[in-house]
Design a protein around this motif. Structure first.
Motif, PDB file in Angstrom:
ATOM      1  N   CYS A 148      36.290 112.497 123.442  1.00 38.24           N
ATOM      2  CA  CYS A 148      34.727 113.185 123.547  1.00 38.24           C
ATOM      3  C   CYS A 148      34.772 114.524 123.009  1.00 38.24           C
ATOM      4  N   ALA A 149      35.481 115.341 123.862  1.00 40.48           N
ATOM      5  CA  ALA A 149      35.644 116.915 123.188  1.00 40.48           C
ATOM      6  C   ALA A 149      36.272 117.042 121.899  1.00 40.48           C
ATOM      7  N   ASP A 150      37.190 116.090 121.544  1.00 38.32           N
ATOM      8  CA  ASP A 150      37.497 116.372 120.121  1.00 38.32           C
ATOM      9  C   ASP A 150      36.335 115.927 119.061  1.00 38.32           C
ATOM     10  N   ALA A 151      35.742 114.953 119.418  1.00 39.23           N
ATOM     11  CA  ALA A 151      34.731 114.742 118.648  1.00 39.23           C
ATOM     12  C   ALA A 151      33.576 115.929 118.458  1.00 39.23           C
ATOM     13  N   LEU A 152      33.311 116.403 119.721  1.00 40.45           N
ATOM     14  CA  LEU A 152      32.391 117.604 119.930  1.00 40.45           C
ATOM     15  C   LEU A 152      32.789 118.871 119.052  1.00 40.45           C
ATOM     16  N   GLY A 153      34.228 119.110 118.867  1.00 38.39           N
ATOM     17  CA  GLY A 153      34.546 120.203 118.291  1.00 38.39           C
ATOM     18  C   GLY A 153      34.468 119.666 116.639  1.00 38.39           C
ATOM     19  N   ALA A 154      34.748 118.551 116.430  1.00 45.53           N
ATOM     20  CA  ALA A 154      34.604 118.241 114.813  1.00 45.53           C
ATOM     21  C   ALA A 154      33.205 118.482 114.431  1.00 45.53           C
ATOM     22  N   LEU A 155      32.147 117.735 115.198  1.00 39.54           N
ATOM     23  CA  LEU A 155      30.752 118.010 114.970  1.00 39.54           C
ATOM     24  C   LEU A 155      30.206 119.464 115.011  1.00 39.54           C
ATOM     25  N   GLU A 156      30.466 120.473 115.895  1.00 39.90           N
ATOM     26  CA  GLU A 156      30.136 121.596 116.008  1.00 39.90           C
ATOM     27  C   GLU A 156      30.587 122.291 114.690  1.00 39.90           C
ATOM     28  N   ARG A 157      31.627 122.026 114.233  1.00 38.80           N
ATOM     29  CA  ARG A 157      32.265 122.691 113.057  1.00 38.80           C
ATOM     30  C   ARG A 157      31.473 122.149 111.781  1.00 38.80           C
ATOM     31  N   ALA A 158      31.134 120.736 111.848  1.00 41.49           N
ATOM     32  CA  ALA A 158      30.247 120.240 110.887  1.00 41.49           C
ATOM     33  C   ALA A 158      28.875 120.819 110.704  1.00 41.49           C
ATOM     34  N   VAL A 159      28.471 121.047 111.759  1.00 38.77           N
ATOM     35  CA  VAL A 159      26.966 121.574 111.864  1.00 38.77           C
ATOM     36  C   VAL A 159      26.901 123.278 111.421  1.00 38.77           C
ATOM     37  N   ALA A 160      27.884 123.843 111.840  1.00 39.27           N
ATOM     38  CA  ALA A 160      28.129 125.270 111.417  1.00 39.27           C
ATOM     39  C   ALA A 160      28.331 125.507 109.994  1.00 39.27           C
ATOM     40  N   ILE A 161      29.273 124.648 109.315  1.00 43.72           N
ATOM     41  CA  ILE A 161      29.373 124.551 107.820  1.00 43.72           C
ATOM     42  C   ILE A 161      28.134 124.119 107.290  1.00 43.72           C
ATOM     43  N   THR A 162      27.481 123.259 107.520  1.00 45.64           N
ATOM     44  CA  THR A 162      26.095 122.895 107.089  1.00 45.64           C
ATOM     45  C   THR A 162      25.100 123.937 107.047  1.00 45.64           C
ATOM     46  N   ALA A 163      25.065 124.714 108.242  1.00 44.50           N
ATOM     47  CA  ALA A 163      24.125 125.847 108.327  1.00 44.50           C
ATOM     48  C   ALA A 163      24.636 126.940 107.465  1.00 44.50           C
ATOM     49  N   ASP A 164      25.692 126.994 107.318  1.00 43.04           N
ATOM     50  CA  ASP A 164      26.219 128.252 106.352  1.00 43.04           C
ATOM     51  C   ASP A 164      25.934 127.701 104.783  1.00 43.04           C
ATOM     52  N   TYR A 165      26.233 126.578 104.648  1.00 43.84           N
ATOM     53  CA  TYR A 165      25.914 126.071 103.235  1.00 43.84           C
ATOM     54  C   TYR A 165      24.287 125.996 102.739  1.00 43.84           C
ATOM     55  N   LEU A 166      23.446 125.923 103.653  1.00 44.17           N
ATOM     56  CA  LEU A 166      21.982 125.966 103.324  1.00 44.17           C
ATOM     57  C   LEU A 166      21.655 127.274 103.286  1.00 44.17           C
ATOM     58  N   LYS A 167      22.227 128.149 103.886  1.00 49.44           N
ATOM     59  CA  LYS A 167      21.908 129.704 103.740  1.00 49.44           C
ATOM     60  C   LYS A 167      22.527 130.153 102.238  1.00 49.44           C
ATOM     61  N   THR A 168      23.482 129.536 101.662  1.00 46.47           N
ATOM     62  CA  THR A 168      23.979 130.096 100.388  1.00 46.47           C
ATOM     63  C   THR A 168      23.496 129.237  99.035  1.00 46.47           C
ATOM     64  N   ARG A 169      23.249 127.818  99.397  1.00 40.10           N
ATOM     65  CA  ARG A 169      22.998 127.032  98.265  1.00 40.10           C
ATOM     66  C   ARG A 169      21.521 127.081  97.927  1.00 40.10           C
ATOM     67  N   THR A 170      21.163 127.518  96.593  1.00 42.84           N
ATOM     68  CA  THR A 170      19.622 128.043  96.407  1.00 42.84           C
ATOM     69  C   THR A 170      19.299 126.689  95.395  1.00 42.84           C
ATOM     70  N   GLN A 171      17.956 126.668  95.752  1.00 39.49           N
ATOM     71  CA  GLN A 171      16.990 125.595  94.984  1.00 39.49           C
ATOM     72  C   GLN A 171      15.857 125.989  94.669  1.00 39.49           C
ATOM     73  N   PHE A 172      15.484 125.946  93.482  1.00 40.99           N
ATOM     74  CA  PHE A 172      13.826 126.533  93.121  1.00 40.99           C
ATOM     75  C   PHE A 172      13.759 128.250  93.409  1.00 40.99           C
ATOM     76  N   GLY A 173      15.113 128.646  93.076  1.00 38.07           N
ATOM     77  CA  GLY A 173      15.162 130.098  93.262  1.00 38.07           C
ATOM     78  C   GLY A 173      15.206 130.796  94.743  1.00 38.07           C
ATOM     79  N   GLN A 174      15.274 129.890  95.673  1.00 41.50           N
ATOM     80  CA  GLN A 174      15.484 130.212  96.979  1.00 41.50           C
ATOM     81  C   GLN A 174      16.246 129.558  97.623  1.00 41.50           C
ATOM     82  N   PRO A 175      16.943 130.055  98.901  1.00 41.10           N
ATOM     83  CA  PRO A 175      18.179 129.336  99.741  1.00 41.10           C
ATOM     84  C   PRO A 175      17.608 127.970 100.423  1.00 41.10           C
ATOM     85  N   LEU A 176      18.462 127.075 100.359  1.00 42.83           N
ATOM     86  CA  LEU A 176      17.575 125.680 100.926  1.00 42.83           C
ATOM     87  C   LEU A 176      17.302 126.122 102.367  1.00 42.83           C
ATOM     88  N   ALA A 177      17.968 126.992 103.276  1.00 44.40           N
ATOM     89  CA  ALA A 177      17.611 127.209 104.423  1.00 44.40           C
ATOM     90  C   ALA A 177      16.033 127.667 104.539  1.00 44.40           C
TER      91      ALA A 177
END
Length: 366
Positions: free
Chosen positions: A233-262
């Motif tokens: 369960c702890a292993d899964a939590l670590g993997a999930l928290e990394r996935a959430v962090a990567i996703t948040a960073d991706y939405l801040k840098t990926r642009t669509q319609f001239g602005q970040p997805l975030a």
């Protein structure tokens, strides 16, 4: 109880995160993953081993910190199976000098064992149908074991088998002996999370008397399994928290319609929801840790099964949303988000799926 980590636990987390940081990148380059011996040199294999056998005699919290970092790094080493479950079973069942020698070899990294608890067609029952009949001065082993985590590359298997008197014996079956014997049929394969597992069949395999480590009860085996379940369960939590962090960073840098997805409110809501779900998993993990410290078996089992259901019921939604928010890149093997999804899918079925643990919880709750 206070769940704030101690200074030593903070050091353990920081050291593990630095050491494991390059694991995923190294695998993508085709390099070998972090060596098992490296884990031994850092003392990670000795965390739960008793002090009289050269271990550190650590608490369950220490192991969960380490398991969480391994999940965050998407490490492929079978730490939960071979350093938590296997060491726990040997410490529980073996005795005398054999116990001390075997635990010392395991904690030093000299030997890696793989527990073979489950059997084909019996789902998650740990009551073995495999038989070990007395044969001269030793035993004759017949039966089959499936989905052995860490089986590929292991030095030996830990095999529970029913003895002539109806008790359950735990047998040490060296891999080099087993693989050279015509009485053994083995297959090793990769799982979808890039890990490895094995299926092994025994047909009147002759073993010496020292292959029997000792007698175990189903309750005792399940107690050790609960430590491994909580670590997953702890292993899964670590993997999930990394996935959430990567996703948040991706939405801040990926642009669509001239602005970040975030900047899009609907995507902000999705990120907040998976953050909340990940935090709820941690709360369930803390509840299970508290149950371990209370020391009441049924209380601990309910808490572990509750944590398992909460973790893996939420995990597929969290990881699936992380992949979805990345679009096509989330499914590529070069990107870690998809690996987090596959990791939790495999982990859920390692020691009982959500349906099994929900039924277990209901039974214990009366």
């Amino acid at each position: 109880m206070d769940f704030a980590p101690s200074q030593e636990q903070d050091m353990l987390r920081d050291g593990a995160r630095r050491y494991l940081a390059d694991d995923f990148a190294a695998r993508r380059r085709g390099d070998q993953p972090t060596a098992w011996q490296g884990y031994a040199d850092l003392g990670w294999l000795a965390l739960l081993a008793p002090e009289d056998a050269g271990g550190l005699g650590g608490d369950i919290e220490d192991v969960l910190i380490l398991a969480e970092e391994m999940g965050r790094a998407l490490s492929l080493q079978p730490y939960v199976a071979s350093a938590i479950l296997a060491i726990g079973l040997v410490d529980l069942v073996a005795s005398g000098q054999q116990r001390l020698d075997l635990l010392a070899a395991m904690t030093s990294g000299e030997r890696r064992l793989a527990p073979a608890l489950y059997e084909p067609g019996r789902r998650y029952s740990i009551e073995p149908e495999t038989r070990a009949a007395a044969s001269g001065a030793g035993y004759r082993l017949s039966g089959a074991k499936s989905l052995i985590a860490g089986g590929p590359g292991a030095d030996a298997l830990l095999v529970p088998a029913r003895l002539d008197d109806g008790s359950i014996g735990l047998f040490l079956v060296p891999m080099d002996v087993a693989m050279d014997d015509a009485a053994v049929a083995a297959s090793h394969y990769a799982t979808i999370d890039d890990g490895g597992a094995s299926d092994v069949g025994f047909e009147r395999l002759e073993l010496g008397p020292d292959a029997l480590l000792g007698i175990a009860t189903l309750d005792a085996i399940d107690d050790v399994l609960d430590e491994a379940r909580l670590a997953l369960c702890a292993d899964a939590l670590g993997a999930l928290e990394r996935a959430v962090a990567i996703t948040a960073d991706y939405l801040k840098t990926r642009t669509q319609f001239g602005q970040p997805l975030a900047n899009f409110q609907a995507l902000q809501h999705s990120i907040v929801e998976i953050h909340i779900d990940a935090d709820s998993i941690r709360s369930s993990l803390y509840n299970a840790i508290a149950a371990f410290h209370r020391g009441v078996r049924d209380d601990r089992r309910r808490a572990v099964s509750s944590c398992w259901v909460k973790t893996f019921d939420a995990a597929k939604g969290i990881a699936g949303m992380a992949v979805h928010l990345h679009g096509g890149i989330g499914m590529t093997t070069e990107y870690p988000v998809g690996h987090a999804l596959r990791r939790v899918m495999v982990s859920e079925r390692r020691f009982g799926d959500v349906e099994y643990h929900l039924a277990r919880y209901m039974e214990l709750a009366g």
